[in-house]
Design an enzyme around this catalytic site. Structure first.
Site, PDB file in Angstrom:
ATOM      1  CD  GLU A   1     -20.747  23.151 -17.815  1.00 40.72           C
ATOM      2  OE1 GLU A   1     -20.880  22.214 -18.597  1.00 40.72           O
ATOM      3  OE2 GLU A   1     -20.263  24.246 -18.150  1.00 40.72           O
TER       4      GLU A   1
ATOM      5  CB  THR B   1     -42.966  25.375  -7.455  1.00 42.53           C
ATOM      6  OG1 THR B   1     -44.081  25.897  -8.181  1.00 42.53           O
ATOM      7  CG2 THR B   1     -42.833  26.129  -6.145  1.00 42.53           C
ATOM      8  CG  HIS B   2     -43.863  22.060 -10.432  1.00 39.83           C
ATOM      9  ND1 HIS B   2     -44.076  20.726 -10.184  1.00 39.83           N
ATOM     10  CD2 HIS B   2     -44.589  22.728  -9.500  1.00 39.83           C
ATOM     11  CE1 HIS B   2     -44.910  20.596  -9.181  1.00 39.83           C
ATOM     12  NE2 HIS B   2     -45.235  21.792  -8.731  1.00 39.83           N
TER      13      HIS B   2
ATOM     14  CE  LYS C   1     -21.293  27.534 -25.409  1.00 41.18           C
ATOM     15  NZ  LYS C   1     -21.185  26.156 -25.862  1.00 41.18           N
TER      16      LYS C   1
ATOM     17  CD  GLN D   1      -2.836  -2.487   2.129  1.00 46.84           C
ATOM     18  OE1 GLN D   1      -2.199  -2.775   3.122  1.00 46.84           O
ATOM     19  NE2 GLN D   1      -2.539  -2.958   0.938  1.00 46.84           N
TER      20      GLN D   1
ATOM     21  CB  SER E   1      -0.918   0.002   1.214  1.00 46.92           C
ATOM     22  OG  SER E   1      -0.174  -0.187   2.401  1.00 46.92           O
TER      23      SER E   1
ATOM     24  CE  LYS F   1      -4.305   2.897   5.048  1.00 43.64           C
ATOM     25  NZ  LYS F   1      -5.169   1.690   5.052  1.00 43.64           N
TER      26      LYS F   1
ATOM     27  CB  SER G   1     -16.224  27.016 -27.343  1.00 40.96           C
ATOM     28  OG  SER G   1     -16.196  26.267 -28.542  1.00 40.96           O
TER      29      SER G   1
HETATM   30  N1  ARG Z   1      -1.269  -1.373   5.319  1.00 41.28           N
HETATM   31  C1  ARG Z   1      -2.200  -1.896   6.287  1.00 41.28           C
HETATM   32  C2  ARG Z   1      -3.530  -1.142   6.179  1.00 41.28           C
HETATM   33  O1  ARG Z   1      -3.589  -0.186   5.513  1.00 41.28           O
HETATM   34  C3  ARG Z   1      -1.633  -1.727   7.639  1.00 41.28           C
HETATM   35  C4  ARG Z   1      -2.076  -2.761   8.623  1.00 41.28           C
HETATM   36  C5  ARG Z   1      -1.621  -4.086   8.249  1.00 41.28           C
HETATM   37  N2  ARG Z   1      -1.756  -5.014   9.290  1.00 41.28           N
HETATM   38  C6  ARG Z   1      -1.604  -6.326   9.052  1.00 41.28           C
HETATM   39  N3  ARG Z   1      -1.658  -7.085  10.062  1.00 41.28           N
HETATM   40  N4  ARG Z   1      -1.427  -6.777   7.846  1.00 41.28           N
HETATM   41  O2  ARG Z   1      -4.540  -1.501   6.725  1.00 41.28           O
END
Ligand code: ARG
Length: 468
Positions: free
Chosen positions: A294, A159-160, A287, A326, A27, A329, A281
């Site tokens: 948007e 409205t509408h 334009k 994981q 990760s 994130k 444009s």
């Molecule tokens: N990279 C892992 C996560 O984002 C960290 C925790 C990993 N723990 C494990 N026991 N593999 O969640």
């Protein structure tokens, strides 16, 4: 420890990780963004370990100095991130051991990556929420300011999407502001549940070392340590709450965007957006496109997507930590960046909206928007509301044929429909009279708009930065 296997957990392994699996499970390419929070958490952990006698003061100092140097290396872009080291946590720990030797290996005493990563994300989210809150406050201030300035500007209310009754532009802006005020409350509410500390939960069951979780929580500015170690390492409901907040916020911003896009069109012609918020444009020289609203409208979809990702990620996970987590994130980071940028765009743009007052007024005048006022006038003269409705309906039908708004008809023309109508009718048929008459709390009268703007300012001052 076997040299051929991952250095932090290689002890029980007899062959190295498959090269693809190493890449698949790593990760570090995205979680390196948590480095500042990871170091902050480690410094607090080491400080607490020394306080309870698990580390010596010298060991603590070596760890803190090493981590501070690593922080500098990362900030200067000198740090070499390694995919075989899997994630941000093991990269930083390995570098610490490079720098300070065996003491670096003591940092992980009484801790697991499971409580470490949960702590890092919560610290990250707390910082992100504070930045987002500042943009939201700026947007609310801009809306209130513009509403106050445009308290008397008349536009059609819909409205509408059909002309309904005249309203003031300030009143319309304060409707937006109310949406933002509720989103602000939701954000602060989310922050309260983010600000709880998982550290000390270790892998899942707690630790045998005599740790003091209150000390670590205080050092990190957390409200309290999480109550249950299993829950602390596993649940990401706070991330789901944030993306729920974000989804509702973007839904609101998308509605406002839609109105801005409509209003800048030649057909509505209600406002101008300064050129700096628009693009041209490459083929049509005339334009001027409202790209910023948007794009905000378009970004709503990805935020809803992140909410769905996280809800689905969490469902069916047995206690406690699972590697699934994981995956929290990337959606979360993108949600934070998107929300911050959309709010910044709106906070910059809203105070710069230039209402085209004559055009708004003309649009309100055209659509028989004072028909309800005529009915109310008849009721005040003793006509039953249903009969008044019928009389006004006939007047409108006549107006459509004669191409005349109610206020453009002569008294004789109006009297065809009801003998009760007198000269004083013209006071209620004007747009100014119509909006001024809605003079109660929550109504569109200019005086009410100014009073509501002041209340909104007071409410904002009371809530602003409450969390920090
Ligand atoms: N990279 C892992 C996560 O984002 C960290 C925790 C990993 N723990 C494990 N026991 N593999 O969640």
């Amino acid at each position: 420890m076997s040299q051929a296997t991952n250095q932090s957990w290689g002890g029980r392994f007899s062959e190295p990780t498959d090269a693809f699996v190493e890449r698949f499970t790593a990760s570090v390419n995205f979680d390196q963004r948590l480095a500042p929070q990871d170091i902050q958490g480690s410094i607090a952990h080491a400080t607490m370990l020394a306080r309870v006698g698990v580390l010596t003061d010298d060991e603590r100092d070596a760890i803190i100095n090493g981590l501070s140097e690593i922080k500098g290396e990362i900030e200067r872009g000198e740090f070499e991130w390694s995919v075989p080291l899997e994630d941000v946590h093991m990269n930083i720990e390995a570098r610490l051991t490079d720098k300070i030797g065996i003491t670096g290996k003591k940092l992980h005493t009484g801790r697991s990556r499971n409580d470490q990563v949960a702590t890092d994300i919560r610290l990250f989210m707390r910082d992100a929420i504070d930045v987002i809150e500042a943009e939201l406050v700026r947007l609310r201030e801009g809306m209130i300011g513009l509403a106050d300035r445009e308290a008397e500007t008349i536009m059609p209310g819909f409205t509408h999407l059909q002309t309904a009754q005249p309203v003031t532009f300030g009143h319309h802006l304060l409707a937006w502001q109310e949406m933002m005020a509720r989103d602000h409350e939701r954000l602060l509410d989310c922050r309260r549940r983010v600000n709880v500390m998982p550290l000390g939960a270790a892998a899942l069951a707690g630790t045998t070392y005599p740790i003091d979780r209150h000390v670590t929580a205080e050092l990190l500015g957390f409200e309290r340590p999480a109550e249950n170690s299993l829950d602390a390492v596993s649940d990401r409901d706070f991330a789901i709450e944030f993306t729920s907040f974000a989804s509702i916020l973007l839904m609101h911003l998308s509605r406002m965007s839609e109105e801005l896009v409509l209003w800048t069109s030649a057909q509505f012609d209600f406002i101008d957006l300064p050129d700096r918020f628009c693009t041209g444009s490459s083929i049509m020289p005339q334009k001027k496109n409202p790209d910023v609203p948007e794009l905000v409208r378009g970004k709503t979809g990805r935020i809803y997507g992140h909410l769905m990702s996280l809800l689905t990620l969490m469902k069916s996970q047995p206690l406690a930590y699972n590697k699934d987590n994981q995956e929290d994130k990337e959606p979360l980071f993108d949600a934070v960046d998107t929300v911050r940028d959309c709010l910044k765009a709106f906070a910059d743009m809203v105070p710069a909206i230039e209402p085209k007052k004559a055009s708004m007024f003309e649009a309100a005048r055209k659509g028989f928007s004072t028909a309800t006022d005529l009915a109310d006038y008849l009721v005040r003269k003793g006509v039953a509301f249903r009969d008044a409705h019928e009389i006004v309906g006939q007047s409108v039908a006549y107006g459509l044929k004669a191409e005349k708004d109610l206020s453009e008809m002569t008294l004789d023309e109006l009297k065809q429909f009801s003998a009760t109508i007198e000269q004083d009718v013209f006071e209620v048929l004007t747009l100014e009279g119509s909006v001024a008459a809605r003079n109660h709390i929550g109504g569109t009268a200019p005086d009410q708009v100014r009073a509501a703007a002041q209340r909104a300012r007071d409410a904002l001052a009371a809530i602003k930065g409450e969390a920090q």
